[in-house]
Motif scaffolding. Structure first.
Motif, short mmCIF file in Angstrom:
data_model
loop_
_atom_site.label_atom_id
_atom_site.label_comp_id
_atom_site.label_asym_id
_atom_site.label_seq_id
_atom_site.Cartn_x
_atom_site.Cartn_y
_atom_site.Cartn_z
N ARG A 67 39.74 -21.87 116.80
CA ARG A 67 40.02 -20.66 116.01
C ARG A 67 38.75 -19.87 115.75
N ASP A 71 38.02 -16.18 117.19
CA ASP A 71 37.74 -15.11 116.22
C ASP A 71 36.43 -14.41 116.56
N ALA A 72 35.39 -15.19 116.89
CA ALA A 72 34.09 -14.61 117.24
C ALA A 72 34.20 -13.79 118.53
N LEU A 74 36.84 -12.30 119.77
CA LEU A 74 37.60 -11.08 119.52
C LEU A 74 36.84 -10.10 118.64
N ASP A 75 35.96 -10.59 117.77
CA ASP A 75 35.10 -9.70 116.99
C ASP A 75 34.14 -8.94 117.90
N TRP A 76 33.57 -9.65 118.88
CA TRP A 76 32.62 -9.03 119.81
C TRP A 76 33.29 -8.16 120.86
N PRO A 78 36.91 -6.72 121.04
CA PRO A 78 38.27 -6.55 120.53
C PRO A 78 39.28 -6.08 121.59
N ARG A 79 38.78 -5.54 122.70
CA ARG A 79 39.70 -5.05 123.75
C ARG A 79 39.70 -5.97 124.97
#
Length: 108
Positions: A67, A71-72, A74-76, A78-79
């Protein structure tokens, strides 16, 4: 005393070596409709961490780590998206499990 048997329509002879692959349980169509399809929305449970007294003691930590990593990522990015459809298959990379050898993605 040993005796011959039949498992799933396959004869097993007394004294014969049998290899049991837990990953094969995920291909039971009665429990997993269309088991060959990678479906993130599938609600059926899985046996990836074992079951009952053989449940992996590290499973909760592994879930937290995955997780945090996702999360990391997708933070860096996002697309982030797949570069092409993924092909999952049984026996990927020589292991007796299903998976893929690569996961090509596009980062933007």
């Amino acid at each position: 005393m040993l005796s011959d048997a039949e498992v799933g329509g396959t004869p097993v002879y007394a004294g014969q070596m049998v290899y049991v692959a837990i990953a094969a349980a995920h291909f039971d169509e009665a429990a997993y409709p269309r088991p060959e399809v990678f479906d993130l929305g599938r609600q059926s449970g899985h046996l990836g961490f074992g079951l009952g007294p053989h449940y992996c003691v590290g499973a909760p930590l592994a879930r937290i780590e995955v997780r945090a990593a996702l999360d990391a990522l997708l933070d860096w990015f996002p697309r982030i998206r797949l570069a092409r459809p993924v092909e999952f298959r049984y026996g990927a990379r020589g292991f007796v499990q299903h998976g893929t050898q690569e996961l090509p993605v596009l980062l933007s």
